[in-house]
Design an enzyme around this catalytic site. Structure first.
Site, PDB file in Angstrom:
ATOM      1  N   GLY A  14       5.913  37.144  37.492  1.00  0.00           N
ATOM      2  CA  GLY A  14       5.108  36.537  38.551  1.00  0.00           C
ATOM      3  C   GLY A  14       5.533  35.139  38.962  1.00  0.00           C
ATOM      4  O   GLY A  14       4.698  34.354  39.428  1.00  0.00           O
ATOM      5  N   LEU A  94       5.772  52.841  46.632  1.00  0.00           N
ATOM      6  CA  LEU A  94       4.476  53.194  47.218  1.00  0.00           C
ATOM      7  C   LEU A  94       4.640  54.411  48.114  1.00  0.00           C
ATOM      8  O   LEU A  94       5.609  54.512  48.876  1.00  0.00           O
ATOM      9  CB  LEU A  94       3.924  52.006  48.004  1.00  0.00           C
ATOM     10  CG  LEU A  94       3.557  50.813  47.103  1.00  0.00           C
ATOM     11  CD1 LEU A  94       3.476  49.523  47.903  1.00  0.00           C
ATOM     12  CD2 LEU A  94       2.249  51.080  46.357  1.00  0.00           C
ATOM     13  N   HIS A 110      13.390  41.146  47.848  1.00  0.00           N
ATOM     14  CA  HIS A 110      14.424  41.871  47.101  1.00  0.00           C
ATOM     15  C   HIS A 110      15.588  40.922  46.817  1.00  0.00           C
ATOM     16  O   HIS A 110      16.035  40.210  47.711  1.00  0.00           O
ATOM     17  CB  HIS A 110      14.909  43.074  47.917  1.00  0.00           C
ATOM     18  CG  HIS A 110      15.906  43.901  47.180  1.00  0.00           C
ATOM     19  ND1 HIS A 110      15.544  44.739  46.136  1.00  0.00           N
ATOM     20  CD2 HIS A 110      17.252  43.999  47.292  1.00  0.00           C
ATOM     21  CE1 HIS A 110      16.625  45.317  45.651  1.00  0.00           C
ATOM     22  NE2 HIS A 110      17.675  44.884  46.333  1.00  0.00           N
TER      23      HIS A 110
HETATM   24  C1  GRF Z   1      12.278  39.141  41.754  1.00  0.00           C
HETATM   25  O1  GRF Z   1      13.642  38.883  41.529  1.00  0.00           O
HETATM   26  C2  GRF Z   1      12.092  40.073  42.924  1.00  0.00           C
HETATM   27  O2  GRF Z   1      13.045  39.903  43.917  1.00  0.00           O
HETATM   28  C3  GRF Z   1      12.260  41.410  42.273  1.00  0.00           C
HETATM   29  O3  GRF Z   1      11.623  41.282  41.032  1.00  0.00           O
HETATM   30  C4  GRF Z   1      11.677  39.932  40.607  1.00  0.00           C
HETATM   31  C5  GRF Z   1      10.277  39.489  40.284  1.00  0.00           C
HETATM   32  O4  GRF Z   1      10.250  38.252  39.649  1.00  0.00           O
HETATM   33  N1  GRF Z   1      11.769  42.445  43.139  1.00  0.00           N
HETATM   34  P1  GRF Z   1       8.850  37.530  39.357  1.00  0.00           P
HETATM   35  O5  GRF Z   1       7.947  38.532  38.649  1.00  0.00           O
HETATM   36  O6  GRF Z   1       8.282  37.067  40.666  1.00  0.00           O
HETATM   37  O7  GRF Z   1       9.187  36.383  38.459  1.00  0.00           O
END
Ligand code: GRF
Length: 209
Positions: A14, A94, A110
């Site tokens: 997060g 989803l 992403h």
């Molecule tokens: C991020 O690198 C996002 O792009 C990917 O998952 C990761 C999540 O990181 N989809 P966090 O949980 O926000 O630290």
């Protein structure tokens, strides 16, 4: 500006949620009104509680199938009068009914320059492919895997060391800027899908940083 209400879906640490909370929550009418996860132990949920934001969990094991889980999640979100749903490290695909219900109102971050390296471990894919530049994409959610219309992108150079930790750190730093920036643009009404070509997303120039 009126109130702009968003919810965040997250499965893991997060840090993107934290960036949204730190940079946007409670300012200029932007409110994070809920955080949901498929993982009851996600650190993202702790971050939300810390910030006084309502949380909910939808673990796969509690539902007969994905559609049932998605429906419960969609109902929880539907009760919150949301302007935007932000997938920030939400590790579940989803289903079509969910996507149709929130089309144009759900975005995902992403860690690659889509359409390169969709799906799992985008950073590992980029390193294995030997690219010199990768990056971050914020896109609208559609039925596919990281395939929706692109809202914002920013490039990140692969360090000469090709060190994974260093690249991940660079990508995270950019995510923590780009995702809040995209949300702010939505809140300002500066994002518009081209009526003639739904792949194209227009950003009002005056609203860009
Ligand atoms: C991020 O690198 C996002 O792009 C990917 O998952 C990761 C999540 O990181 N989809 P966090 O949980 O926000 O630290």
């Amino acid at each position: 500006m009126g109130q702009f209400r968003l919810a965040v879906l997250a499965s893991g640490t997060g840090t993107n949620l934290q960036a949204i909370v730190d940079r946007l929550h409670g300012a200029d009418g932007i409110e994070v009104v809920g955080v949901a996860s498929d993982k009851p132990g996600a650190i993202a949920l702790e971050r939300a509680r810390e910030a006084g934001i309502a949380t909910a969990t939808f673990p796969a094991g509690d539902y007969p199938d994905r559609d049932a889980r998605d429906a419960a999640l969609a109902d929880w979100l539907g009760e919150r009068d949301l302007d935007l749903i932000v997938l920030a490290g939400y590790m579940q695909l989803l289903g079509p009914s969910f996507v149709a219900r929130f089309r144009g109102r759900a975005i995902n971050v992403h860690p690659a320059l889509l359409p390169s390296f969709p799906g799992l471990d985008a950073v590992g894919q980029a390193l294995a492919h030997g690219v010199g530049v990768t990056g971050v994409t914020v896109h609208l959610v559609d039925e596919g895997v990281d395939s929706g219309p692109i809202v914002l992108q920013r490039a990140v150079e692969v360090p000469p060391s090709r060190d994974r930790d260093e690249l991940e750190e660079r990508i995270h730093e950019v995510e923590h800027e780009l995702l809040p920036e995209a949300i702010r643009l939505f809140a300002e009404g500066a994002i518009r899908v081209d009526p003639d070509n739904p792949r194209l997303v227009h950003v009002d120039d005056h609203a860009r940083d």
